[in-house]
Design a protein around this motif. Sequence first.
Motif, PDB file in Angstrom:
ATOM      1  N   TYR A 177     -71.488  34.117   0.367  1.00 21.63           N
ATOM      2  CA  TYR A 177     -71.506  34.596   1.745  1.00 21.63           C
ATOM      3  C   TYR A 177     -70.126  35.154   2.073  1.00 21.63           C
ATOM      4  O   TYR A 177     -69.248  35.221   1.203  1.00 21.63           O
ATOM      5  CB  TYR A 177     -71.944  33.486   2.703  1.00 21.63           C
ATOM      6  CG  TYR A 177     -71.027  32.272   2.716  1.00 21.63           C
ATOM      7  CD1 TYR A 177     -70.120  32.087   3.746  1.00 21.63           C
ATOM      8  CD2 TYR A 177     -71.077  31.327   1.703  1.00 21.63           C
ATOM      9  CE1 TYR A 177     -69.273  30.990   3.760  1.00 21.63           C
ATOM     10  CE2 TYR A 177     -70.242  30.226   1.710  1.00 21.63           C
ATOM     11  CZ  TYR A 177     -69.343  30.063   2.740  1.00 21.63           C
ATOM     12  OH  TYR A 177     -68.506  28.981   2.753  1.00 21.63           O
ATOM     13  N   ASP A 178     -69.928  35.587   3.320  1.00 18.38           N
ATOM     14  CA  ASP A 178     -68.691  36.286   3.707  1.00 18.38           C
ATOM     15  C   ASP A 178     -67.414  35.612   3.222  1.00 18.38           C
ATOM     16  O   ASP A 178     -66.519  36.270   2.717  1.00 18.38           O
ATOM     17  CB  ASP A 178     -68.612  36.435   5.231  1.00 18.38           C
ATOM     18  CG  ASP A 178     -69.611  37.416   5.780  1.00 18.38           C
ATOM     19  OD1 ASP A 178     -70.217  38.164   4.987  1.00 18.38           O
ATOM     20  OD2 ASP A 178     -69.809  37.437   7.009  1.00 18.38           O
ATOM     21  N   SER A 179     -67.325  34.298   3.369  1.00 16.93           N
ATOM     22  CA  SER A 179     -66.071  33.596   3.071  1.00 16.93           C
ATOM     23  C   SER A 179     -65.784  33.378   1.598  1.00 16.93           C
ATOM     24  O   SER A 179     -64.658  33.079   1.232  1.00 16.93           O
ATOM     25  CB  SER A 179     -66.045  32.239   3.779  1.00 16.93           C
ATOM     26  OG  SER A 179     -66.063  32.431   5.174  1.00 16.93           O
ATOM     27  N   SER A 215     -67.499  35.394  -1.171  1.00  9.68           N
ATOM     28  CA  SER A 215     -68.091  36.395  -2.070  1.00  9.68           C
ATOM     29  C   SER A 215     -67.178  37.562  -2.417  1.00  9.68           C
ATOM     30  O   SER A 215     -67.551  38.406  -3.235  1.00  9.68           O
ATOM     31  CB  SER A 215     -69.357  36.971  -1.433  1.00  9.68           C
ATOM     32  OG  SER A 215     -69.006  37.742  -0.289  1.00  9.68           O
ATOM     33  N   ASN A 220     -66.743  39.988  -0.655  1.00 11.11           N
ATOM     34  CA  ASN A 220     -67.486  41.137  -0.143  1.00 11.11           C
ATOM     35  C   ASN A 220     -68.244  41.884  -1.232  1.00 11.11           C
ATOM     36  O   ASN A 220     -68.248  43.106  -1.287  1.00 11.11           O
ATOM     37  CB  ASN A 220     -66.560  42.083   0.618  1.00 11.11           C
ATOM     38  CG  ASN A 220     -67.337  43.013   1.527  1.00 11.11           C
ATOM     39  OD1 ASN A 220     -68.389  42.652   2.023  1.00 11.11           O
ATOM     40  ND2 ASN A 220     -66.828  44.210   1.718  1.00 11.11           N
ATOM     41  N   SER A 261     -78.381  32.686   0.035  1.00 14.91           N
ATOM     42  CA  SER A 261     -77.792  34.018   0.003  1.00 14.91           C
ATOM     43  C   SER A 261     -78.825  35.107   0.256  1.00 14.91           C
ATOM     44  O   SER A 261     -78.489  36.265   0.320  1.00 14.91           O
ATOM     45  CB  SER A 261     -77.128  34.262  -1.355  1.00 14.91           C
ATOM     46  OG  SER A 261     -78.093  34.247  -2.382  1.00 14.91           O
TER      47      SER A 261
END
Length: 170
Positions: free
Chosen positions: A122-124, A126, A128, A148
């Motif tokens: 996820y955002d924190s 990966s 991005n 995910s």
Amino acid sequence: MKFVWVAGGCFQMGDTFGGGESSEKPVHEVCVDGFYMAKYEVIQGEYQKITGNNPSNYKDGDQYPVEQLTWEDAQAFIEKLNRSSGKQFRLPTEAEWEYAARSGGKKEQYAGSDSPDAVAWYDSNSSNSTHRVGTKAAIFCWTYPFSSLFFLGGGQKNYGGKGLLHLSHR
């Protein structure tokens, strides 16, 4: 594609932790029959082989999940897959997906854990980007990161946006 058997059972479906959407209420008991679920999200190599294209933004390799799919893209893929394989694949129903995502109906905040880092990109965590399938802990000893996934819906078109694809069959 590899499929695993998900034994049926009953569970409390909906927002069991509070703070969810109104569509996740009221919490209610749902029972599902056993079904097969893809062990991983559909990967880019599989999608390319069946459809001849790859709509993904992150084209890091054949073993990465295909993403940027609409509900219509998923239905077209399934139709082509069914024709080419002679089998009957489909999207899981919302109840099947939630049951599987909750490790067979367990009360876990994230699929397979109460820690998102253990089971999801996820955002924190990966950077991005997408990641190769199967690189997070398995859920309920049989399938990989549901947290995910953006659920495309079991025949429902009200899940706007684009996401990943997970298949089921009986």
